[in-house]
Design an enzyme around this catalytic site. Structure first.
Site, PDB file in Angstrom:
ATOM      1  N   TYR A 207       0.881  -1.242   0.123  1.00 32.88           N
ATOM      2  CA  TYR A 207      -0.049  -0.205   0.092  1.00 32.88           C
ATOM      3  C   TYR A 207       0.860   1.269   0.038  1.00 32.88           C
ATOM      4  CZ  TYR A 207      -4.517  -2.424   1.252  1.00 32.88           C
ATOM      5  OH  TYR A 207      -5.624  -3.415   1.346  1.00 32.88           O
ATOM      6  N   THR A 238      -1.970  -5.445  -7.163  1.00 35.25           N
ATOM      7  CA  THR A 238      -1.674  -4.483  -6.280  1.00 35.25           C
ATOM      8  C   THR A 238      -2.385  -5.141  -4.902  1.00 35.25           C
ATOM      9  OG1 THR A 238      -4.407  -3.938  -6.619  1.00 35.25           O
ATOM     10  CG2 THR A 238      -2.752  -2.759  -7.974  1.00 35.25           C
ATOM     11  N   ASP A 239      -2.015  -4.436  -3.813  1.00 32.57           N
ATOM     12  CA  ASP A 239      -2.848  -4.649  -2.531  1.00 32.57           C
ATOM     13  C   ASP A 239      -4.197  -3.985  -2.965  1.00 32.57           C
ATOM     14  OD1 ASP A 239      -3.685  -5.924  -0.130  1.00 32.57           O
ATOM     15  OD2 ASP A 239      -1.809  -5.088   1.134  1.00 32.57           O
ATOM     16  N   TRP A 240      -5.148  -4.633  -1.933  1.00 32.73           N
ATOM     17  CA  TRP A 240      -6.417  -4.475  -1.983  1.00 32.73           C
ATOM     18  C   TRP A 240      -7.005  -2.922  -2.233  1.00 32.73           C
ATOM     19  CZ3 TRP A 240      -5.093  -8.702  -3.683  1.00 32.73           C
ATOM     20  CH2 TRP A 240      -6.012  -9.628  -4.156  1.00 32.73           C
TER      21      TRP A 240
END
Ligand code: BGC
Length: 677
Positions: A207, A238-240
């Protein structure tokens, strides 16, 4: 064999199949494959039915298959990764990886979002329990078999969070300000090694920003380093929700991001189309990104003959047994005055069981954050103790009326107490627990503290009062049984700390300045990693600070002696060389036990400042009482290297090294010299 659609023909090579499929996709379909499904389905990608491309399905880890991301399925809850690292057992880590892979297969998914490999920089980090260690070498040595194990089941492993997601406070907005050497030598090192040695099929960008640039659009870290330098050819996701912020479509494309999760923000079809029209997204780049994702869909069998896929298995007796064994092996005996442990069934009549974690279950919906695995059952400490003591020892609650008292203390794997989204605010146990420990110890001198937590705990307020402390971590669904087995000596503890336990917060590197600059960040949310490469024991060594318990520490019910260290070579000449450390280890006690022999190196002649010691090898050996065996530990020259900021590469400088062998970072028992010429 399918003559019409060669990409479905599993007899062909992956690259051939990928090229064939790519040639059949429309541009719009290619865009669609670069992001996930929609707001309802946040762990899957969109299928393209016309071409038999199913939805690619992921699920969270790393303690097993998470509940929330598996359609609310209950699965084996394994011990937390910090506990797995505390086993210092690579084979066991591989078994756990493979079992997790089987469970992912059994729920019909293709990828486990694990292992999580960030370095323990601050003991307050909410996700310390999800990460392995403060040390890059131990991190990689455990992560490599985990990834190989997961992928042995045709399930993708996904390394996360690349990179420097070392705190939860402001994780989505802060910038980790790290100098080049530290970034490579501490924070990237394990990722690099696992990419090279375990060939993971995905990596998840963190993030946070790294030196001002969001990790998910960080071209230096993704395209230049991961892809061009290390040859990574598979999914970079990506991270969420991490691209919801001020990242740009162009930034993500240029960085090489190939999968945006959990639904399109910067990779919306219309934005990708615009990028194409503006020449930002060329056909070559588009194809290149799509290829990465298709490769993994083929490797995991998502594209191909679904009937040929293994079915996997979950919640088998073997998996539960493995969860118990791993829990037992991860437990670290921190104090055992007067050899109060192991407990003797024959001489004890009454045990008082107390503490907030005595009856607690730790597996639940998003409990601890995205790693929450809800198992079909969970053996609490109380259940484990009852099972063990049944018909032999009476369990009571009044410590003054018992032969001994056991307090199950610690944290709760919930908000602010070892959980994603929030760091801890203190290193101490909650005040009521400290009071309980001191009060109990005052009534019963045989008071044992079992800590159930996923990060270091300060103990100055109570350690002197109790004779025994056992660190049990979050030990999975069989935890209570595993704890009872260790307390009663069915299992001789062999876990060793994968991180330093400081006496107080300001002893640890991220907090020593006492300024928000180094944690949790200045007014611009920049977190300055001023301690540089001196993280964990590297810091305690340099600053000559006595830790509460050092890195690598852990006691046993027996004692070990080390003799006659010998290196098979006096010198090495290349970074791809290796040498073998041999020594005799003897079990000098009266019970069988398992020792973790740790090898550290000290660079004596070098042009830059280096840590006083760095872990470069270890071995685990089981010995019967009185038994002596020779342990051979291979050390690779590349693990002696440091990152040279002038050459921008890993370097071993000619000169002498001390090779130190011991039982922890602070208990070196023997050493030998090695030269690098
Ligand atoms: C976490 C990741 C996780 C993802 C998906 C994020 O909040 O940082 O580790 O894989 O959610 O659930």
């Amino acid at each position: 064999m399918n003559d019409n659609l060669p990409y479905l023909d599993e007899n062909l090579g992956i690259e051939e199949r990928v090229s064939d499929l790519l040639s059949r996709l429309t541009t719009k379909e290619k865009y669609i494959l670069l992001a996930s499904h929609d707001r309802r389905r946040i762990y899957t990608t969109k299928p393209i039915k016309r071409l038999h491309i199913p939805s690619f399905k992921m699920t969270d880890g790393p303690l097993g298959v998470s509940y929330h991301s598996s359609g609310l399925k209950k699965n084996t809850r394994f011990p937390a990764p910090i506990s797995l690292a505390a086993t210092w057992n690579k084979k066991l880590a591989g078994e756990v990886g493979a079992a997790m892979g089987e469970e992912v297969r059994a729920i019909g998914r293709h990828m486990l979002l694990a292992p999580a490999m960030n370095i323990h920089r601050t003991p307050l980090c909410g996700r310390t329990f999800e990460y392995f260690s403060e040390d890059p070498y131990l991190t990689k040595e455990i992560a490599i078999p985990v990834v190989k194990g997961i992928q042995s089941q045709g399930i993708g492993g996904c390394l996360k969070h690349y990179v420097a997601n070392n705190q939860e406070t402001n994780r989505a907005t802060c910038s980790a300000e790290i100098d080049e050497r530290t970034l490579h030598e501490i924070y990237i090192r394990a990722f690099r090694a696992v990419v090279k040695e375990a060939d993971p099929w995905a990596i998840m960008a963190a993030y946070n920003k790294v030196n001002g640039v969001y990790a998910c659009e960080n071209k230096d870290l993704i395209r230049d380093l991961l892809m061009d330098m290390w040859g990574f050819k598979v999914i970079v996701m990506t991270d969420w929700f991490s691209t919801r912020k001020d990242q740009t479509t162009e930034g993500c494309i240029n960085a090489g991001l190939s999968l945006e999760m959990p639904w399109p923000f910067k990779y919306k079809v219309k934005l990708l189309k615009k990028a194409c029209n503006e020449g930002i997204l060329t056909d070559k780049t588009l194809n290149d990104l799509v290829r990465k994702n298709l490769r993994v869909m083929m490797l995991t069998g998502a594209i191909g003959d679904a009937k040929a896929l293994p079915r996997g298995s979950r919640n088998t007796a073997q998996h539960h047994d493995l969860a118990r064994r791993a829990a037992e092996e991860g437990m670290v005996l921190l104090k055992n005055n007067g050899n109060l442990l192991p407990l003797d069934m024959e001489t004890i009549d009454r045990i008082a069981l107390l503490g907030p974690n005595l009856k607690k279950k730790f597996g639940g919906f998003l409990k601890g954050g995205s790693s929450g695995v809800k198992p079909p059952f969970e053996i609490t400490p109380l259940a484990g103790m009852k099972e063990k003591c049944k018909g032999k020892i009476k369990i009571v609650t009044d410590a003054s009326q018992a032969d001994l008292a056991i307090i199950f203390a610690g944290l709760d794997n919930g908000k602010g107490g070892d959980s994603e989204f929030e760091d801890r605010t203190s290193l101490d146990l909650p005040a009521d627990q400290i009071a309980l420990i001191n009060r109990t110890a005052a009534t019963n001198p045989n008071t044992i503290v079992v800590l159930i937590a996923g990060s270091p705990i300060a103990m100055d307020d109570w350690l002197e009062a109790v004779p025994v402390v056992l660190e049990a971590w979050y030990s999975g669904m069989e935890g209570g049984r595993a704890i009872a087995n260790v307390l009663f000596g069915d299992v001789n503890p062999s876990g060793r700390l994968p991180l330093t336990f400081p006496k107080k917060l300001t002893d640890s590197p991220a907090h020593s300045s006492g300024s928000s600059r180094t944690y949790p960040g200045d007014e611009e949310k920049k977190v300055h990693y001023d301690e540089g490469i001196f993280v964990g024991y590297r810091w305690f060594d340099k600053e000559k600070i006595d830790p509460l318990f050092p890195f690598g520490f852990g006691m046993s019910y027996t004692t070990f002696e080390y003799r006659s260290i010998h290196l098979n070579k006096e010198s090495i000449t290349h970074t791809d060389d290796a040498f073998i450390v041999e020594l005799d280890v003897m079990n000098a006690g009266e019970s069988s036990g398992t020792e973790v022999v740790q090898v550290y190196s000290r660079d004596i002649q070098v042009s830059v400042e280096r840590p006083q010691k760095e872990l470069v090898g270890f071995g685990k050996i089981r010995l019967k009482a009185g038994e002596k065996r020779t342990v051979s530990i291979t050390v690779r020259a590349e693990d002696l290297a440091f990152y040279d900021i002038h050459k921008h590469e890993w370097v071993v400088e000619p000169g002498d090294f001390e090779i130190l062998v011991g039982r922890s970072a602070q208990d070196i028992l023997t050493k030998a010299m090695l030269s690098y010429a």
